[in-house]
Design a protein around this motif. Structure first.
Motif, PDB file in Angstrom:
ATOM      1  N   ALA A  23     -81.395  53.973   6.376  1.00  0.00           N
ATOM      2  CA  ALA A  23     -81.600  52.528   6.474  1.00  0.00           C
ATOM      3  C   ALA A  23     -81.689  51.889   5.099  1.00  0.00           C
ATOM      4  O   ALA A  23     -81.249  50.763   4.903  1.00  0.00           O
ATOM      5  CB  ALA A  23     -82.858  52.221   7.269  1.00  0.00           C
ATOM      6  N   GLN A  25     -80.002  52.332   2.653  1.00  0.00           N
ATOM      7  CA  GLN A  25     -78.695  52.060   2.069  1.00  0.00           C
ATOM      8  C   GLN A  25     -77.997  50.888   2.725  1.00  0.00           C
ATOM      9  O   GLN A  25     -76.997  50.397   2.208  1.00  0.00           O
ATOM     10  CB  GLN A  25     -77.806  53.295   2.163  1.00  0.00           C
ATOM     11  CG  GLN A  25     -78.362  54.456   1.407  1.00  0.00           C
ATOM     12  CD  GLN A  25     -78.539  54.153  -0.058  1.00  0.00           C
ATOM     13  OE1 GLN A  25     -77.627  53.728  -0.732  1.00  0.00           O
ATOM     14  NE2 GLN A  25     -79.755  54.337  -0.562  1.00  0.00           N
ATOM     15  N   THR A  26     -78.478  50.442   3.894  1.00  0.00           N
ATOM     16  CA  THR A  26     -77.817  49.306   4.522  1.00  0.00           C
ATOM     17  C   THR A  26     -78.326  48.000   3.946  1.00  0.00           C
ATOM     18  O   THR A  26     -77.745  46.959   4.186  1.00  0.00           O
ATOM     19  CB  THR A  26     -78.061  49.292   6.035  1.00  0.00           C
ATOM     20  OG1 THR A  26     -79.455  49.112   6.264  1.00  0.00           O
ATOM     21  CG2 THR A  26     -77.614  50.581   6.664  1.00  0.00           C
ATOM     22  N   ILE A  27     -79.423  48.041   3.172  1.00  0.00           N
ATOM     23  CA  ILE A  27     -79.849  46.802   2.540  1.00  0.00           C
ATOM     24  C   ILE A  27     -79.197  46.728   1.171  1.00  0.00           C
ATOM     25  O   ILE A  27     -78.967  47.735   0.520  1.00  0.00           O
ATOM     26  CB  ILE A  27     -81.382  46.708   2.411  1.00  0.00           C
ATOM     27  CG1 ILE A  27     -81.924  47.788   1.489  1.00  0.00           C
ATOM     28  CG2 ILE A  27     -82.030  46.806   3.747  1.00  0.00           C
ATOM     29  CD1 ILE A  27     -83.381  47.653   1.214  1.00  0.00           C
ATOM     30  N   PRO A  28     -78.848  45.520   0.762  1.00  0.00           N
ATOM     31  CA  PRO A  28     -78.170  45.367  -0.530  1.00  0.00           C
ATOM     32  C   PRO A  28     -79.124  45.654  -1.683  1.00  0.00           C
ATOM     33  O   PRO A  28     -79.830  44.768  -2.144  1.00  0.00           O
ATOM     34  CB  PRO A  28     -77.708  43.915  -0.527  1.00  0.00           C
ATOM     35  CG  PRO A  28     -78.540  43.244   0.488  1.00  0.00           C
ATOM     36  CD  PRO A  28     -78.973  44.247   1.474  1.00  0.00           C
ATOM     37  N   THR A  78     -71.845  47.366   3.812  1.00  0.00           N
ATOM     38  CA  THR A  78     -72.859  47.299   2.757  1.00  0.00           C
ATOM     39  C   THR A  78     -72.259  46.777   1.458  1.00  0.00           C
ATOM     40  O   THR A  78     -72.891  46.000   0.749  1.00  0.00           O
ATOM     41  CB  THR A  78     -73.499  48.672   2.502  1.00  0.00           C
ATOM     42  OG1 THR A  78     -72.477  49.629   2.361  1.00  0.00           O
ATOM     43  CG2 THR A  78     -74.383  49.061   3.626  1.00  0.00           C
ATOM     44  N   ALA A  95     -82.022  39.627   3.726  1.00  0.00           N
ATOM     45  CA  ALA A  95     -80.802  40.352   3.365  1.00  0.00           C
ATOM     46  C   ALA A  95     -80.795  41.742   3.990  1.00  0.00           C
ATOM     47  O   ALA A  95     -79.768  42.211   4.487  1.00  0.00           O
ATOM     48  CB  ALA A  95     -80.691  40.454   1.846  1.00  0.00           C
ATOM     49  N   ALA A  96     -81.966  42.394   3.982  1.00  0.00           N
ATOM     50  CA  ALA A  96     -82.043  43.739   4.544  1.00  0.00           C
ATOM     51  C   ALA A  96     -81.778  43.711   6.040  1.00  0.00           C
ATOM     52  O   ALA A  96     -81.030  44.545   6.575  1.00  0.00           O
ATOM     53  CB  ALA A  96     -83.425  44.335   4.273  1.00  0.00           C
ATOM     54  N   GLY A 116     -78.102  42.979   6.536  1.00  0.00           N
ATOM     55  CA  GLY A 116     -77.303  44.150   6.178  1.00  0.00           C
ATOM     56  C   GLY A 116     -77.413  45.244   7.227  1.00  0.00           C
ATOM     57  O   GLY A 116     -76.411  45.843   7.622  1.00  0.00           O
ATOM     58  N   SER A 117     -78.654  45.491   7.707  1.00  0.00           N
ATOM     59  CA  SER A 117     -78.832  46.558   8.690  1.00  0.00           C
ATOM     60  C   SER A 117     -78.129  46.224   9.993  1.00  0.00           C
ATOM     61  O   SER A 117     -77.488  47.087  10.603  1.00  0.00           O
ATOM     62  CB  SER A 117     -80.314  46.776   8.961  1.00  0.00           C
ATOM     63  OG  SER A 117     -80.983  46.994   7.763  1.00  0.00           O
ATOM     64  N   TYR A 169     -74.407  46.610   9.541  1.00  0.00           N
ATOM     65  CA  TYR A 169     -74.063  48.041   9.553  1.00  0.00           C
ATOM     66  C   TYR A 169     -74.206  48.611  10.960  1.00  0.00           C
ATOM     67  O   TYR A 169     -73.356  49.347  11.439  1.00  0.00           O
ATOM     68  CB  TYR A 169     -74.997  48.773   8.581  1.00  0.00           C
ATOM     69  CG  TYR A 169     -74.747  50.255   8.458  1.00  0.00           C
ATOM     70  CD1 TYR A 169     -73.852  50.746   7.517  1.00  0.00           C
ATOM     71  CD2 TYR A 169     -75.405  51.160   9.278  1.00  0.00           C
ATOM     72  CE1 TYR A 169     -73.633  52.086   7.397  1.00  0.00           C
ATOM     73  CE2 TYR A 169     -75.184  52.513   9.169  1.00  0.00           C
ATOM     74  CZ  TYR A 169     -74.297  52.969   8.224  1.00  0.00           C
ATOM     75  OH  TYR A 169     -74.078  54.319   8.108  1.00  0.00           O
TER      76      TYR A 169
END
Lengths: 300, 372
Positions: A141, A143-146, B297, B339-340, B343-344, B347
């Motif tokens: 997880a 790695q999915t956040i920038p 990502t 952002a997290a 992004g998650s 993904y």
């Protein structure tokens, strides 16, 4: 999984040299044409203001030799590279070698920290089932956040505690690096077959012995495959880390100052330098890999 | 080992905490400490198969964590006993994860219990990290400039929702999504087109691999110069960044079709298109979805970093860099949380798609131990 063992890429030579050369040549032609196309509006505007006589030929040559072009022609970038690499002493602040060195040093420290952390995490995950169940999902997880978005904050916060200079940038590089290493090493440490693990049990080998004599040697190909990804990422991390904190030196700082003052030649030169450094790092890891696997007898 | 070491640790530390805070602590905290000690003692000999024990431990931990948070928020600095208790709770949390990791649901009960088990351990771990973060930052009075507590960040998320929504719209909807679509589509089309011409493919593959080794993020200043400060330049960076992984992966996927299958289609007298649509594209799906996951990502990173080089006064990258400058670290964390999350989810969307579209692939079959 299908990719049981990282497949070694075919070497550059042989059948692909011709096509690559042709494609690069085509790219250069497109580049020169693009330089004319992108730069000409500004030039024509300038001609009309000064009421100069101009022809197509003059437009073309002028658009390849502007001071601050929209898109510099390849030979202009080459000249800028020559000026800032060969014609300045390495310690000068205008030398790209100096800036590349600054970036490289933080990228390399980050790479070493990240790779060691990644290996340590992988060893932990392989040996402790609870760690695998609890930690591994979060590693993925993370790695999915920038991550690069956090870069400015890490620098400012560490700076507030009194840590400045190399380390904050290295931390960001390490954060980017550790993930591919962890995932690759977990796979690699698990790659020995059941037969081999049973054999170690027959010998009454301890966990540490199994790790040292079986798991680690078996994971070497996976390690290098991940290290190649990690080393490229470490440079990206170091460059981005230089953007927000107003760093004075480094390739990222060069990119930033180039973009403030509209010096496109400078930006492109820094970009090319970064690419060359990155590609040579990957090649270097590949070289080490070949040496290591040959010495271990994994390949003739 | 007869007994679980972590239970033993939890027991000892809880006892120590009880002694240390016996005088000053509130009733709730003392009850929680005693409860923890009892649970630790009870779970000491359990060897395996304890999802019930796991649930009991989880409930006790939640109660203990609640008591600690109460205590920590009441006073500016907490006493040593509380920290010993936090350590005891940590041991008990580890013990719980140990218990839950050892359980596996029987397959005849369906998929739901196993899924619940698979989720419970990482959730517990994550919740534990958040609890530590909250209690340590408030209890030790860590300056907000260094690390704000999660509760503060949550407050900012509520209060500044409008700003954050505008940033999200600017960065994600207007830059990431169009750039991602353009980059992936172009990469895919280029790969399929060049696959027909072996000459082109042999030239593109090494070049694509070379590009994957260089820091493409560096084109951000150039794109900002070409396309201006608004979202177009960010979308362009995203498009370039996502193009090459898609190209390389699709090319590799199209080349992955097996000799036997190709021969079979050949005997059916299938033409190029039939072969492409029936065999090679479906066969390339795992590679393509892998590229989509990688790109999801990359796209977020590209858009945010491009905003460091100049933007209108809205956008996540802009928010992060300006609020860092003004030392509003809680706002920065709130932006990072958004952002997290984005992004998650982005993904996760492709991970789900991968599960439904490439269920046949060996990596999607029931995982053997430790196969990621």
């Amino acid at each position: 999984m299908r990719t049981d063992r990282p497949v070694r890429r075919r070497k550059w030579g042989g059948t692909s040299a011709g096509p690559v050369a042709l494609l690069v040549a085509a790219l250069l032609v497109i580049w020169y044409a693009g330089a004319v196309y992108l730069n000409s509006p500004m030039l024509i505007d300038r001609y009309q203001k000064s009421a100069a006589n101009w022809s197509a030929a003059r437009l073309v040559t002028d658009s390849w030799s502007m001071e601050r072009p929209v898109l510099p022609a390849p030979h202009q970038i080459a000249r800028e590279l020559k000026r800032s690499i060969l014609e300045r002493s390495i310690t000068s602040r205008r030398s790209l070698v100096y800036h590349a060195g600054v970036t490289l040093s933080s990228a390399m420290s980050g790479f070493v920290i990240g790779a060691l952390l990644g290996i340590a995490l992988a060893i932990g995950i392989v040996h402790v089932a609870t760690l695998e169940r609890s930690l591994m999902p979060w590693i993925i997880a993370s790695q999915t956040i920038p991550i690069l978005a956090i870069a400015p904050m890490i620098i400012v916060v560490l700076g507030a505690v009194g840590v400045t200079g190399l380390l904050p940038k290295a931390v960001i590089s390490a954060y980017l690096c550790f993930f591919p290493v962890t995932v690759g090493m977990v796979k690699g440490l698990r790659s020995p077959s059941k037969n081999l693990l049973d054999l170690m049990r027959n010998y009454n080998a301890s966990d540490a012995q199994t790790l040292w004599k079986l798991r680690l040697p078996a994971s070497v190909p996976y390690l290098f495959a991940s290290l190649k990804i990690a080393v490229a990422l470490s440079l990206v991390g170091a460059i981005v880390a230089e953007l927000p904190a107003g760093a004075q030196a480094g390739l990222g700082a060069r990119l930033l100052s180039g973009s403030y003052y509209g010096q496109t030649n400078l930006i492109w030169a820094a970009l090319i330098t970064a690419s060359v450094v990155s590609a040579s790092l990957v090649a270097l890891v590949g070289r080490v890999e070949r040496g290591a696997t040959r010495r271990m007898g994994l390949q003739p | 080992m007869k007994f679980s070491l972590s239970s033993l640790g939890a027991l000892c530390l809880a006892a120590a905490a009880a002694v240390m805070s016996a005088a000053g602590a509130s009733g709730a905290l003392l009850t929680a400490i005693l409860l923890t000690a009892l649970t630790a003692f009870w779970s000491l000999p359990i060897r395996r198969g304890g999802w019930r024990a796991g649930v009991v431990c989880s409930v006790v931990i939640i109660a203990g964590a609640w008591a600690v948070l109460q205590r920590v928020h009441q006073q500016t600095t907490a006493e040593t006993g509380v920290w010993v208790f936090v350590a005891a709770l940590s041991f008990l949390a580890w013990r719980t994860m140990e218990l839950l990791s050892a359980v596996s649901a029987s397959p005849k009960e369906g998929k739901a219990p196993q899924l619940l088990l698979d989720l419970s351990v990482p959730l517990l771990f994550g919740a534990w990290l958040f609890f530590l973060w909250e209690s340590l930052t408030t209890g030790l009075a860590v300056p907000q400039v260094l690390l704000p507590a999660p509760s503060l960040i949550g407050g900012v998320l509520m209060n500044a929702a409008a700003t954050l929504a505008a940033d999200f719209h600017q960065t994600f909807i207007r830059a990431v999504v169009p750039g991602f679509l353009v980059g992936c589509t172009c990469g895919f089309i280029t790969a399929v087109a060049s696959d027909r011409v072996p000459f082109l493919r042999r030239g593109l593959l090494p070049l694509g691999n070379l590009v994957s080794a260089i820091p493409i993020v560096g084109i951000a200043p150039i794109m900002v110069m070409w396309f201006g400060f608004d979202w177009q330049s960010k979308a362009a960076v995203v498009a370039v960044m996502t193009f090459f992984p898609m190209l390389v992966n699709t090319l590799a996927g199209l080349a992955d079709a097996g000799r036997t299958e190709l021969d079979l289609l050949h005997t059916y007298a299938a033409d190029y298109w039939r072969e492409l649509l029936s065999l090679r594209l479906p066969g390339a799906m795992p590679f393509i979805l892998n590229a989509l996951k990688v790109n999801s990502t990359l796209a977020m990173i590209g858009a945010i970093v491009a905003e460091f080089f100049g933007t209108p006064i809205v956008g996540m990258g802009f928010r992060i860099s300006t609020e860092v400058g003004r030392m509003n670290i809680d706002m920065v964390w709130a932006t990072i949380a958004v952002a997290a999350l984005a992004g998650s989810l982005f993904y996760g969307l492709f991970a789900m798609l991968e599960r439904t579209l490439t269920f046949w692939h060996p990596s999607m079959q029931k995982r053997s131990q430790g196969d990621f």
